[in-house]
Design an enzyme around this catalytic site. Structure first.
Site, PDB file in Angstrom:
ATOM      1  N   GLY A   1      -7.500 -35.664 -28.746  1.00  0.00           N
ATOM      2  CA  GLY A   1      -7.924 -35.496 -30.130  1.00  0.00           C
ATOM      3  C   GLY A   1      -7.067 -34.506 -30.875  1.00  0.00           C
ATOM      4  O   GLY A   1      -5.869 -34.357 -30.598  1.00  0.00           O
TER       5      GLY A   1
ATOM      6  N   GLY B   1      -5.247 -31.657 -31.511  1.00  0.00           N
ATOM      7  CA  GLY B   1      -4.777 -30.593 -30.640  1.00  0.00           C
ATOM      8  C   GLY B   1      -4.913 -29.210 -31.240  1.00  0.00           C
ATOM      9  O   GLY B   1      -5.181 -28.236 -30.529  1.00  0.00           O
TER      10      GLY B   1
ATOM     11  N   ARG C   1       6.384 -29.855 -34.290  1.00  0.00           N
ATOM     12  CA  ARG C   1       4.986 -29.581 -33.931  1.00  0.00           C
ATOM     13  C   ARG C   1       4.715 -29.938 -32.455  1.00  0.00           C
ATOM     14  O   ARG C   1       5.088 -31.000 -31.979  1.00  0.00           O
ATOM     15  CB  ARG C   1       4.078 -30.412 -34.839  1.00  0.00           C
ATOM     16  CG  ARG C   1       2.574 -30.226 -34.579  1.00  0.00           C
ATOM     17  CD  ARG C   1       2.003 -31.332 -33.740  1.00  0.00           C
ATOM     18  NE  ARG C   1       0.547 -31.238 -33.626  1.00  0.00           N
ATOM     19  CZ  ARG C   1      -0.179 -31.931 -32.761  1.00  0.00           C
ATOM     20  NH1 ARG C   1       0.405 -32.762 -31.922  1.00  0.00           N
ATOM     21  NH2 ARG C   1      -1.472 -31.784 -32.707  1.00  0.00           N
ATOM     22  N   VAL C   2       4.089 -29.029 -31.744  1.00  0.00           N
ATOM     23  CA  VAL C   2       3.642 -29.284 -30.374  1.00  0.00           C
ATOM     24  C   VAL C   2       2.123 -29.151 -30.355  1.00  0.00           C
ATOM     25  O   VAL C   2       1.573 -28.196 -30.905  1.00  0.00           O
ATOM     26  CB  VAL C   2       4.272 -28.282 -29.378  1.00  0.00           C
ATOM     27  CG1 VAL C   2       3.688 -28.461 -27.981  1.00  0.00           C
ATOM     28  CG2 VAL C   2       5.791 -28.467 -29.334  1.00  0.00           C
TER      29      VAL C   2
ATOM     30  N   THR D   1      -3.396 -40.178 -26.851  1.00  0.00           N
ATOM     31  CA  THR D   1      -3.424 -39.181 -25.780  1.00  0.00           C
ATOM     32  C   THR D   1      -4.184 -39.734 -24.577  1.00  0.00           C
ATOM     33  O   THR D   1      -5.260 -40.297 -24.723  1.00  0.00           O
ATOM     34  CB  THR D   1      -4.097 -37.881 -26.255  1.00  0.00           C
ATOM     35  OG1 THR D   1      -3.432 -37.420 -27.411  1.00  0.00           O
ATOM     36  CG2 THR D   1      -4.047 -36.818 -25.168  1.00  0.00           C
TER      37      THR D   1
ATOM     38  N   ASP E   1      -1.714 -29.768 -28.051  1.00  0.00           N
ATOM     39  CA  ASP E   1      -2.353 -29.123 -26.899  1.00  0.00           C
ATOM     40  C   ASP E   1      -1.948 -29.723 -25.561  1.00  0.00           C
ATOM     41  O   ASP E   1      -1.995 -29.057 -24.525  1.00  0.00           O
ATOM     42  CB  ASP E   1      -3.877 -29.199 -27.042  1.00  0.00           C
ATOM     43  CG  ASP E   1      -4.376 -30.636 -27.168  1.00  0.00           C
ATOM     44  OD1 ASP E   1      -3.667 -31.474 -27.772  1.00  0.00           O
ATOM     45  OD2 ASP E   1      -5.481 -30.926 -26.672  1.00  0.00           O
TER      46      ASP E   1
HETATM   47  N1  GLY Z   1      -4.175 -34.023 -28.480  1.00  0.00           N
HETATM   48  C1  GLY Z   1      -2.860 -34.430 -28.763  1.00  0.00           C
HETATM   49  C2  GLY Z   1      -2.210 -33.684 -29.817  1.00  0.00           C
HETATM   50  O1  GLY Z   1      -2.866 -33.055 -30.638  1.00  0.00           O
HETATM   51  O2  GLY Z   1      -1.002 -33.713 -29.886  1.00  0.00           O
END
Ligand code: GLY
Length: 246
Positions: free
Chosen positions: A151, A153, A127-128, A99, A130
């Site tokens: 980190g 999400g 899955r999505v 990220t 943050d």
């Molecule tokens: N911070 C990136 C994710 O969890 O997808």
């Protein structure tokens, strides 16, 4: 993201790698904030963006090895469910995730933010995290400042982490105060596991900044008139034995 009125995002892209460029086009050329999945890929095609293979050869080989049960390749038991596999992937291999969060202020004092990720290894399809959700992985309000998170999400999403940081500054907190408030809220909201990590960068509208993380290992790159350098986090919630806190 430039402001609550001016932001764009894409998620679950299947065919296009240039996620931030595409997110910017959503912001500039559509009345929407987020496009997802096949619709986001179609929009990218319509905008003339190049298609690409999102899986590197290394990642493909590791994934196929995991499917075949080659623990020596991945150190992950294919019998584990997705949550346990993700945890082992993050916690045991200590591989940095990918990220990237950026906050910038131009010569006219305009702040902009951007965030990009491939998410987590071994996530469930669909899955999505943050990163593409305004207020979670990224938030910018030109009246106050901005925040980006990296980190795990799922932790950031449960507390609207970037929004919380900006709102802390709106209430008068310094960037360091905002970092501490978010990380302490995470600590209060969750039972933090060894594989959990969240890193946070906070910049106030006039340029003062801070960063922090649950654990050591996170660093911020700063580029300004004096050059480019790495800055260690000002606050680490669970520091190792030799780290001290401000
Ligand atoms: N911070 C990136 C994710 O969890 O997808």
């Amino acid at each position: 993201m430039l402001s609550p009125r001016n932001c764009g995002a894409v998620c679950a892209l299947g065919e296009h790698a240039d996620a931030i460029d595409l997110a910017r086009l959503v912001m500039e050329r559509t009345p929407h904030v987020i496009l997802a999945g096949a619709g986001a890929d179609s929009f990218a095609d319509a905008q003339g963006m190049p298609r690409g293979d999102l899986l590197s050869e290394t990642a493909r080989a590791r994934w196929q090895g995991w499917l075949r049960g080659e623990k020596s390749v991945l150190h992950v038991d294919p019998g584990l469910d997705s949550r346990a596999a993700m945890a082992k992937s993050l916690g045991e291999r200590h591989e940095p995730h990918d990220t990237i969060g950026v906050l910038a202020i131009d010569g006219l004092g305009v702040m902009a933010g951007a965030c990009s990720t491939s998410g987590l290894a071994y996530k469930l399809p669909g899955r999505v995290g943050d990163s593409p959700i305004p207020g979670h992985g990224l938030y910018v309000d030109p009246e106050v400042g901005g925040a980006v998170a990296t980190g795990t999400g799922e932790l950031v999403m449960g507390i609207c982490g970037s929004f919380l940081a900006v709102e802390a500054m709106r209430r008068g907190a310094s960037p360091l105060g905002a970092v501490k408030e978010v990380l302490e809220r995470l600590d209060a909201a969750y039972s933090l596991e060894p594989e959990h990590q969240v890193g946070l960068i906070v910049v106030a509208r006039e340029g003062s900044r801070s960063s922090g993380a649950i654990r050591s290992g996170f660093a911020m790159v700063v580029a300004d008139d004096e050059g480019v350098h790495l800055e260690a986090p000002e606050f680490v919630l669970r520091p190792g034995p030799k780290e001290s806190q401000p």
